[in-house]
Design a protein around this motif. Structure first.
Motif, PDB file in Angstrom:
ATOM      1  N   LEU A 142     -56.219  82.633 109.902  1.00 34.21           N
ATOM      2  CA  LEU A 142     -57.472  82.756 110.625  1.00 34.21           C
ATOM      3  C   LEU A 142     -58.626  83.088 109.688  1.00 34.21           C
ATOM      4  CD1 LEU A 142     -56.241  84.714 113.785  1.00 34.21           C
ATOM      5  CD2 LEU A 142     -56.664  82.253 113.558  1.00 34.21           C
ATOM      6  N   TYR A 143     -58.349  83.936 108.719  1.00 40.57           N
ATOM      7  CA  TYR A 143     -59.376  84.274 107.729  1.00 40.57           C
ATOM      8  C   TYR A 143     -59.810  83.022 106.969  1.00 40.57           C
ATOM      9  CZ  TYR A 143     -61.451  86.203 103.471  1.00 40.57           C
ATOM     10  OH  TYR A 143     -62.286  86.466 102.419  1.00 40.57           O
ATOM     11  N   ASN A 144     -58.851  82.161 106.609  1.00 42.21           N
ATOM     12  CA  ASN A 144     -59.177  80.953 105.859  1.00 42.21           C
ATOM     13  C   ASN A 144     -59.998  79.979 106.702  1.00 42.21           C
ATOM     14  OD1 ASN A 144     -58.841  79.368 103.384  1.00 42.21           O
ATOM     15  ND2 ASN A 144     -57.706  77.961 104.695  1.00 42.21           N
ATOM     16  N   VAL A 145     -59.700  79.894 108.009  1.00 47.03           N
ATOM     17  CA  VAL A 145     -60.486  79.042 108.900  1.00 47.03           C
ATOM     18  C   VAL A 145     -61.931  79.541 108.961  1.00 47.03           C
ATOM     19  CG1 VAL A 145     -60.807  78.344 111.300  1.00 47.03           C
ATOM     20  CG2 VAL A 145     -58.539  78.252 110.277  1.00 47.03           C
ATOM     21  N   GLU A 146     -62.107  80.841 109.079  1.00 50.80           N
ATOM     22  CA  GLU A 146     -63.459  81.413 109.100  1.00 50.80           C
ATOM     23  C   GLU A 146     -64.204  81.090 107.812  1.00 50.80           C
ATOM     24  OE1 GLU A 146     -63.385  85.580 109.860  1.00 50.80           O
ATOM     25  OE2 GLU A 146     -62.221  85.378 111.702  1.00 50.80           O
ATOM     26  N   ARG A 147     -63.523  81.264 106.714  1.00 48.59           N
ATOM     27  CA  ARG A 147     -64.157  81.008 105.417  1.00 48.59           C
ATOM     28  C   ARG A 147     -64.557  79.535 105.290  1.00 48.59           C
ATOM     29  NH1 ARG A 147     -64.374  83.236 100.265  1.00 48.59           N
ATOM     30  NH2 ARG A 147     -64.375  81.701  98.577  1.00 48.59           N
ATOM     31  N   SER A 148     -63.696  78.638 105.761  1.00 47.57           N
ATOM     32  CA  SER A 148     -63.982  77.203 105.674  1.00 47.57           C
ATOM     33  C   SER A 148     -65.227  76.818 106.465  1.00 47.57           C
ATOM     34  CB  SER A 148     -62.785  76.392 106.186  1.00 47.57           C
ATOM     35  OG  SER A 148     -61.630  76.630 105.412  1.00 47.57           O
ATOM     36  N   ASP A 166     -61.618  75.665  99.884  1.00 46.93           N
ATOM     37  CA  ASP A 166     -61.231  76.257 101.166  1.00 46.93           C
ATOM     38  C   ASP A 166     -60.184  75.428 101.896  1.00 46.93           C
ATOM     39  OD1 ASP A 166     -63.011  78.316 100.742  1.00 46.93           O
ATOM     40  OD2 ASP A 166     -64.616  77.411 101.915  1.00 46.93           O
ATOM     41  N   LEU A 167     -60.316  74.084 101.855  1.00 46.17           N
ATOM     42  CA  LEU A 167     -59.414  73.229 102.618  1.00 46.17           C
ATOM     43  C   LEU A 167     -58.054  73.060 101.965  1.00 46.17           C
ATOM     44  CD1 LEU A 167     -61.775  70.400 103.922  1.00 46.17           C
ATOM     45  CD2 LEU A 167     -61.139  72.553 105.004  1.00 46.17           C
ATOM     46  N   SER A 168     -57.898  73.582 100.751  1.00 45.20           N
ATOM     47  CA  SER A 168     -56.591  73.507 100.088  1.00 45.20           C
ATOM     48  C   SER A 168     -55.925  74.866  99.967  1.00 45.20           C
ATOM     49  CB  SER A 168     -56.752  72.903  98.681  1.00 45.20           C
ATOM     50  OG  SER A 168     -57.601  73.710  97.880  1.00 45.20           O
ATOM     51  N   ALA A 169     -56.539  75.882 100.537  1.00 45.46           N
ATOM     52  CA  ALA A 169     -56.002  77.236 100.437  1.00 45.46           C
ATOM     53  C   ALA A 169     -55.091  77.552 101.611  1.00 45.46           C
ATOM     54  CB  ALA A 169     -57.147  78.251 100.382  1.00 45.46           C
ATOM     55  N   GLY A 170     -54.018  78.276 101.357  1.00 43.92           N
ATOM     56  CA  GLY A 170     -53.156  78.769 102.420  1.00 43.92           C
ATOM     57  C   GLY A 170     -52.281  77.700 103.049  1.00 43.92           C
ATOM     58  N   GLN A 171     -51.598  78.088 104.131  1.00 45.41           N
ATOM     59  CA  GLN A 171     -50.668  77.200 104.813  1.00 45.41           C
ATOM     60  C   GLN A 171     -51.359  76.264 105.790  1.00 45.41           C
ATOM     61  OE1 GLN A 171     -46.750  78.862 105.884  1.00 45.41           O
ATOM     62  NE2 GLN A 171     -47.567  80.841 105.266  1.00 45.41           N
ATOM     63  N   SER A 396     -85.834  81.185 114.280  1.00 45.51           N
ATOM     64  CA  SER A 396     -84.999  80.442 113.338  1.00 45.51           C
ATOM     65  C   SER A 396     -84.534  81.298 112.163  1.00 45.51           C
ATOM     66  CB  SER A 396     -85.762  79.225 112.800  1.00 45.51           C
ATOM     67  OG  SER A 396     -86.866  79.640 112.034  1.00 45.51           O
ATOM     68  N   ARG A 397     -84.872  82.555 112.161  1.00 43.94           N
ATOM     69  CA  ARG A 397     -84.447  83.422 111.067  1.00 43.94           C
ATOM     70  C   ARG A 397     -83.093  84.063 111.375  1.00 43.94           C
ATOM     71  NH1 ARG A 397     -89.946  86.849 109.566  1.00 43.94           N
ATOM     72  NH2 ARG A 397     -91.153  85.119 108.728  1.00 43.94           N
ATOM     73  N   ASP A 398     -82.059  83.231 111.512  1.00 50.04           N
ATOM     74  CA  ASP A 398     -80.750  83.773 111.851  1.00 50.04           C
ATOM     75  C   ASP A 398     -79.733  83.371 110.800  1.00 50.04           C
ATOM     76  OD1 ASP A 398     -81.376  83.126 115.191  1.00 50.04           O
ATOM     77  OD2 ASP A 398     -81.994  81.811 113.608  1.00 50.04           O
ATOM     78  N   PHE A 399     -79.999  83.680 109.599  1.00 50.07           N
ATOM     79  CA  PHE A 399     -79.093  83.361 108.510  1.00 50.07           C
ATOM     80  C   PHE A 399     -77.879  84.279 108.658  1.00 50.07           C
ATOM     81  CE2 PHE A 399     -77.642  81.641 104.980  1.00 50.07           C
ATOM     82  CZ  PHE A 399     -78.205  81.900 103.745  1.00 50.07           C
ATOM     83  N   PHE A 400     -76.749  83.748 109.063  1.00 50.44           N
ATOM     84  CA  PHE A 400     -75.596  84.565 109.440  1.00 50.44           C
ATOM     85  C   PHE A 400     -75.250  85.586 108.354  1.00 50.44           C
ATOM     86  CE2 PHE A 400     -73.584  83.535 113.351  1.00 50.44           C
ATOM     87  CZ  PHE A 400     -74.148  82.323 113.694  1.00 50.44           C
ATOM     88  N   TRP A 401     -74.811  86.762 108.808  1.00 47.77           N
ATOM     89  CA  TRP A 401     -74.523  87.850 107.883  1.00 47.77           C
ATOM     90  C   TRP A 401     -73.419  87.493 106.898  1.00 47.77           C
ATOM     91  CZ3 TRP A 401     -73.283  87.680 113.003  1.00 47.77           C
ATOM     92  CH2 TRP A 401     -71.943  87.653 113.320  1.00 47.77           C
ATOM     93  N   PHE A 402     -72.470  86.646 107.318  1.00 50.71           N
ATOM     94  CA  PHE A 402     -71.367  86.372 106.405  1.00 50.71           C
ATOM     95  C   PHE A 402     -71.754  85.403 105.310  1.00 50.71           C
ATOM     96  CE2 PHE A 402     -70.735  83.471 110.033  1.00 50.71           C
ATOM     97  CZ  PHE A 402     -70.727  82.255 109.397  1.00 50.71           C
ATOM     98  N   SER A 403     -72.981  84.868 105.317  1.00 53.43           N
ATOM     99  CA  SER A 403     -73.408  83.986 104.231  1.00 53.43           C
ATOM    100  C   SER A 403     -74.227  84.758 103.190  1.00 53.43           C
ATOM    101  CB  SER A 403     -74.264  82.840 104.787  1.00 53.43           C
ATOM    102  OG  SER A 403     -75.473  83.324 105.311  1.00 53.43           O
ATOM    103  N   ARG A 404     -74.474  85.994 103.467  1.00 51.12           N
ATOM    104  CA  ARG A 404     -75.252  86.814 102.529  1.00 51.12           C
ATOM    105  C   ARG A 404     -74.408  87.184 101.323  1.00 51.12           C
ATOM    106  NH1 ARG A 404     -80.708  86.601 103.150  1.00 51.12           N
ATOM    107  NH2 ARG A 404     -81.271  86.763 105.337  1.00 51.12           N
TER     108      ARG A 404
END
Length: 404
Positions: A142-148, A166-171, A396-404
């Motif tokens: 699930l973590y890898n899907v989020e990261r992708s 990202d697409l080659s990581a994990g199972q 439009s200023r919603d640059f997601f926190w996980f991209s910081r």
């Protein structure tokens, strides 16, 4: 970047999986697997239902609930409204070259299509039986899907170099799990998934059939929306360069579905290159409409006698990563552009984005049929109505926190 708080939460979730109940017998359906990966509850009788008690999945579900709700508010709902206003009588097929696994925007722009053809270099991969992953495997998957999905949820496009990692990581790897997530989060129900390969003549082979070493390979997904009507999504992993499409039957397969509508977005300016003239010419010859940002087909390759242009937004030129792709003709065209209230492409901020709607003219307006096309000319679309005024910039200023 992923915060230390989320990394710590992931570690706790990994440890907590030791207390999970025994897994249910049976194999999960593709639709239940898609819902599970998307952070949505699978059907009650699914063997994946018990795994929703995993704290890692519950955190994942909350994360995707928030991320997709924000994306819907900020962008996807506005794209649908723009398409409803500006697109008339869409063709059944939509082509999305250089797409990666981006069904989300294919559906947002062309929700009325019945066949979607996506293509890029990334392999389709596979989605294993999630109930058979080792303990801790669910949290890692699930973590890898989020990261992708990090960059497309933030900016509206995949970062190619990052996606390859990202697409080659994990199972769980390849484009298929991402397509699953986008289908589920778009309200679709998956009814069938099958591997597909094309021979050099464009004939399709399903299952384990092998049409040859140069085959374009991918997946065919049959799905339905809320109306219950079955639709088809094709994803092909194939080389779209001149030598690549000449060696494969991919464009011959696409020609059997033409004419269609095309979307080109965040395409690394490959349609500007002399090494991609074959696919560029195919799009021009076989599209009734083309929606693109400036990374798509340069304006010089459109015949003004065969196309009508409707520019939206602002053309600010390419970002620094793509020097030398500035188009003076684009700049002149966009001096009379209409406003739009969403961001798209590499310049993803609303006040910097550009979008060009090119509509093929009927034969009698263009002075004859398009001789570069093997497909019949499309019916004309009426001139788009003026869209709604842009939303305030602060929205439009919603640059997601996980991209910081």
């Amino acid at each position: 970047m992923i915060s230390f708080v989320r990394i710590a939460a992931l570690a706790v979730a990994l440890l907590s999986t030791a207390t999970l109940p025994a897994r249910a017998a049976g194999t999960a359906t593709a639709d239940d697997t898609a819902r599970f990966l998307a952070g949505m509850a699978p059907s009650a009788g699914s063997p994946l239902a018990a795994l929703t008690n995993d704290p890692a999945w519950q955190r994942h579900a909350r994360f995707f609930d928030t991320a997709f709700a924000e994306l819907e508010r900020r962008q996807i709902s506005k794209i649908r409204a723009w398409a409803d206003t500006n697109l008339a009588a869409p063709r059944p097929t939509m082509f999305y070259m250089f797409s990666g696994p981006d069904f989300l925007y294919a559906d947002a722009f062309y929700s009325k299509a019945s066949t979607y053809v996506l293509s890029a270099l990334e392999p389709p991969g596979s989605v294993p039986d999630l109930t058979r992953l080792p303990r801790g495997g669910i949290a890692a998957a699930l973590y890898n899907v989020e990261r992708s999905l990090g960059s497309i949820l933030s900016f509206s496009f995949f970062i190619t170099k990052q996606m390859k990692v990202d697409l080659s990581a994990g199972q769980i790897g390849g484009t298929l799990p991402i397509l699953y997530v986008f289908l589920a989060r778009s309200g679709k129900t998956i009814r069938d998934v099958a591997p597909i390969a094309l021979d050099e003549k464009g004939a399709a082979y399903f299952g384990n059939e092998n049409p040859g070493p140069n085959a374009a390979r991918g997946a065919r997904i049959i799905f339905a929306g809320s109306d219950g009507v079955e639709r088809t999504l094709y994803y092909f992993s194939t080389d779209l360069s001149n030598s690549g499409v000449q060696a494969s039957g991919f464009l011959k397969f696409c020609a059997t579905l033409a004419p269609g509508n095309s979307l080109i977005k965040s395409a690394s300016y490959l349609p500007h290159s002399g090494n991609f003239t074959t696919v560029r010419d195919f799009i021009l010859a076989n599209s009734a409409t083309i929606i693109q940002d400036d990374s798509g087909i340069p304006l010089a390759y459109f015949s003004p006698k065969k196309w009508r242009f409707f520019p939206f937004g602002r053309y600010a030129g390419p970002i620094a990563e793509f020097p030398g792709r500035y188009q003076q003709s684009y700049a002149e065209l966009f001096r009379r552009s209409q406003p739009m209230d969403f961001g798209i492409g590499y310049r993803w901020r609303t006040h910097e984005s550009n979008l060009l709607l090119a509509v093929r003219l009927p034969a009698d307006e263009s002075g004859g049929a398009d001789t570069t096309s093997s497909a019949p000319s499309a019916e004309p679309s009426p001139r788009p109505r003026k869209p709604r005024p842009p939303a305030p910039f602060w929205q439009s200023r919603d640059f997601f926190w996980f991209s910081r």
